[in-house]
Scaffold this active site. Structure first.
Site, PDB file in Angstrom:
ATOM      1  N   TYR A 162      23.634  26.963 -15.201  1.00  0.00           N
ATOM      2  CA  TYR A 162      24.820  26.406 -14.491  1.00  0.00           C
ATOM      3  C   TYR A 162      25.030  26.837 -13.122  1.00  0.00           C
ATOM      4  CZ  TYR A 162      29.320  24.100 -14.073  1.00  0.00           C
ATOM      5  OH  TYR A 162      30.312  23.598 -13.316  1.00  0.00           O
ATOM      6  N   SER A 165      22.462  26.124 -10.666  1.00  0.00           N
ATOM      7  CA  SER A 165      22.535  24.701 -10.080  1.00  0.00           C
ATOM      8  C   SER A 165      23.483  24.370  -9.112  1.00  0.00           C
ATOM      9  CB  SER A 165      22.792  23.747 -11.512  1.00  0.00           C
ATOM     10  OG  SER A 165      23.859  23.945 -12.057  1.00  0.00           O
ATOM     11  N   ILE A 195      39.617  23.853 -13.793  1.00  0.00           N
ATOM     12  CA  ILE A 195      40.460  22.620 -13.627  1.00  0.00           C
ATOM     13  C   ILE A 195      40.847  22.118 -15.209  1.00  0.00           C
ATOM     14  CG2 ILE A 195      40.834  20.437 -12.676  1.00  0.00           C
ATOM     15  CD1 ILE A 195      40.150  22.829 -10.669  1.00  0.00           C
TER      16      ILE A 195
HETATM   17  P1  NAD Z   1      32.632  16.027 -18.003  1.00  0.00           P
HETATM   18  O1  NAD Z   1      31.968  16.323 -18.874  1.00  0.00           O
HETATM   19  O2  NAD Z   1      34.149  15.637 -18.508  1.00  0.00           O
HETATM   20  O3  NAD Z   1      32.344  14.634 -17.547  1.00  0.00           O
HETATM   21  C1  NAD Z   1      30.996  14.605 -16.937  1.00  0.00           C
HETATM   22  C2  NAD Z   1      30.472  13.018 -16.770  1.00  0.00           C
HETATM   23  O4  NAD Z   1      28.935  12.993 -16.421  1.00  0.00           O
HETATM   24  C3  NAD Z   1      30.557  12.222 -18.137  1.00  0.00           C
HETATM   25  O5  NAD Z   1      31.187  11.064 -18.168  1.00  0.00           O
HETATM   26  C4  NAD Z   1      29.173  12.133 -18.505  1.00  0.00           C
HETATM   27  O6  NAD Z   1      28.754  11.114 -19.535  1.00  0.00           O
HETATM   28  C5  NAD Z   1      28.605  12.008 -17.119  1.00  0.00           C
HETATM   29  N1  NAD Z   1      26.988  12.672 -17.492  1.00  0.00           N
HETATM   30  C6  NAD Z   1      26.415  13.668 -17.831  1.00  0.00           C
HETATM   31  N2  NAD Z   1      25.062  13.911 -17.664  1.00  0.00           N
HETATM   32  C7  NAD Z   1      24.924  12.634 -17.095  1.00  0.00           C
HETATM   33  C8  NAD Z   1      23.737  12.044 -16.828  1.00  0.00           C
HETATM   34  N3  NAD Z   1      22.348  12.591 -16.787  1.00  0.00           N
HETATM   35  N4  NAD Z   1      23.655  10.695 -16.121  1.00  0.00           N
HETATM   36  C9  NAD Z   1      24.665  10.118 -15.808  1.00  0.00           C
HETATM   37  N5  NAD Z   1      26.023  10.534 -16.215  1.00  0.00           N
HETATM   38  C10 NAD Z   1      26.013  11.786 -16.829  1.00  0.00           C
HETATM   39  O7  NAD Z   1      32.794  17.132 -16.747  1.00  0.00           O
HETATM   40  P2  NAD Z   1      33.875  17.371 -15.740  1.00  0.00           P
HETATM   41  O8  NAD Z   1      34.746  18.520 -16.251  1.00  0.00           O
HETATM   42  O9  NAD Z   1      34.761  16.067 -15.528  1.00  0.00           O
HETATM   43  O10 NAD Z   1      33.195  17.847 -14.591  1.00  0.00           O
HETATM   44  C11 NAD Z   1      32.484  17.193 -13.513  1.00  0.00           C
HETATM   45  C12 NAD Z   1      31.889  17.679 -12.547  1.00  0.00           C
HETATM   46  O11 NAD Z   1      32.845  18.887 -11.881  1.00  0.00           O
HETATM   47  C13 NAD Z   1      30.616  18.533 -13.130  1.00  0.00           C
HETATM   48  O12 NAD Z   1      29.483  18.602 -12.172  1.00  0.00           O
HETATM   49  C14 NAD Z   1      31.201  19.962 -13.426  1.00  0.00           C
HETATM   50  O13 NAD Z   1      30.358  20.673 -13.369  1.00  0.00           O
HETATM   51  C15 NAD Z   1      32.005  20.225 -12.341  1.00  0.00           C
HETATM   52  N6  NAD Z   1      33.061  21.109 -12.547  1.00  0.00           N
HETATM   53  C16 NAD Z   1      34.068  21.068 -13.221  1.00  0.00           C
HETATM   54  C17 NAD Z   1      35.068  22.031 -13.385  1.00  0.00           C
HETATM   55  C18 NAD Z   1      36.100  21.983 -14.467  1.00  0.00           C
HETATM   56  O14 NAD Z   1      36.867  22.740 -14.722  1.00  0.00           O
HETATM   57  N7  NAD Z   1      36.350  20.932 -15.122  1.00  0.00           N
HETATM   58  C19 NAD Z   1      35.107  23.163 -12.583  1.00  0.00           C
HETATM   59  C20 NAD Z   1      33.938  23.177 -11.662  1.00  0.00           C
HETATM   60  C21 NAD Z   1      33.233  22.158 -11.533  1.00  0.00           C
END
Ligand code: NAD
Length: 252
Positions: A162, A165, A195
């Protein structure tokens, strides 16, 4: 950029931060191209966005599958004849130690565990960023590519895949800003800290206390704070080639 009547594509818009961004942009009059694997969740996001009076369309696609991404963006070009931004938000985590010795046994992160995360987070961002830029050029639209990175890009224990990436997508935004500026396309990465989402709601109280003690702001971030950063980046035409850190001051 004027938000009203802009067209923005968001990957991973079915739930979590992507859905929140979509709803927040819809409230500002942005028309949306919503991309996700999950058709049912996508259509719920669509219905909620349309309740604000904008056009929202669903594109069910796996961001790692080149032909699916190409078809989705070709369809977006046909449907809207305009594209002013893409948020490369779809992402997954598959945490594990690089090497772990337990009871004299050496366990390792598998290549599949590494590559599955690199595929969605890096190749997915590469493909959607590339196809979005093509639509922007074909339709003579000024636009922004926003890659969602993470505070983990600095290198977090248990996250070889991760962290790598999220460093990659931040760097890709810098490269694209340099390459695409001549076409009126900007590119920015946003690196959120932890978050508050459905996932973080499941963290046990002791673990949560430890986590919060690492955050100078003294709390987790809110999805709204990421959505408002997306709006800021879209609206401010002088912001490009940078990583916006929205992490309450947290350092890995
Ligand atoms: P989440 O898992 O709630 O949502 C991710 C979404 O991406 C889902 O709807 C899933 O169906 C979709 N997805 C996954 N693989 C896919 C694919 N191959 N093709 C199309 N869609 C796909 O994640 P989140 O917490 O909302 O995070 C969103 C982004 O923010 C991610 O990139 C995550 O790494 C980044 N992020 C999140 C946090 C956090 O605290 N939540 C912190 C830093 C970064």
């Amino acid at each position: 950029m004027e938000l009203a009547n802009a067209v923005i594509a968001i990957t991973g818009a079915g739930q979590g931060l992507g859905k929140h961004m979509a709803l927040s942009l819809a409230q500002s009059g942005v028309n949306l191209a919503l991309i996700d694997l999950d058709a049912l969740q996508l259509s719920e996001t669509q219905t909620q966005c349309e309740s604000y009076g904008v056009t929202a369309r669903c594109y069910v696609a796996d961001v790692t599958a080149e032909h699916q991404v190409c078809s989705a963006f070709e369809q977006i070009e046909t449907d809207f004849d305009q594209l002013n931004g893409v948020v490369n938000n779809a992402g997954i985590m598959r945490d594990g130690m690089f090497i772990k010795v337990r009871d004299g046994q050496v366990n390792t992160m598998s290549l599949d565990q590494f590559q599955s995360v690199m595929n969605v987070n890096v190749s997915g961002t590469f493909l959607c960023g590339r196809e979005a830029a093509k639509v922007m050029l074909n339709t003579d639209s000024k636009g922004v590519i926003i890659n969602i990175s993470s505070v983990a890009r600095a290198g977090n224990i248990g996250q070889t895949n991760y962290s790598a990436s999220k460093a990659a997508v931040a760097t890709m935004a810098t490269v694209w800003a340099k390459e695409l500026g001549r076409y009126g396309i900007r590119s920015v990465a946003i690196a959120p800290g932890v978050i508050k989402t459905a996932m973080t709601d499941q963290i046990k109280p002791e673990a949560m206390e430890r986590l919060v003690s690492m955050i100078p702001a003294g709390r987790l971030g809110e999805a709204d704070e990421i959505a408002s950063t997306i709006k800021y980046v879209l609206e401010n035409d002088f912001v490009t080639g940078r990583v916006m850190e929205v992490d309450g001051g947290m350092r890995m």
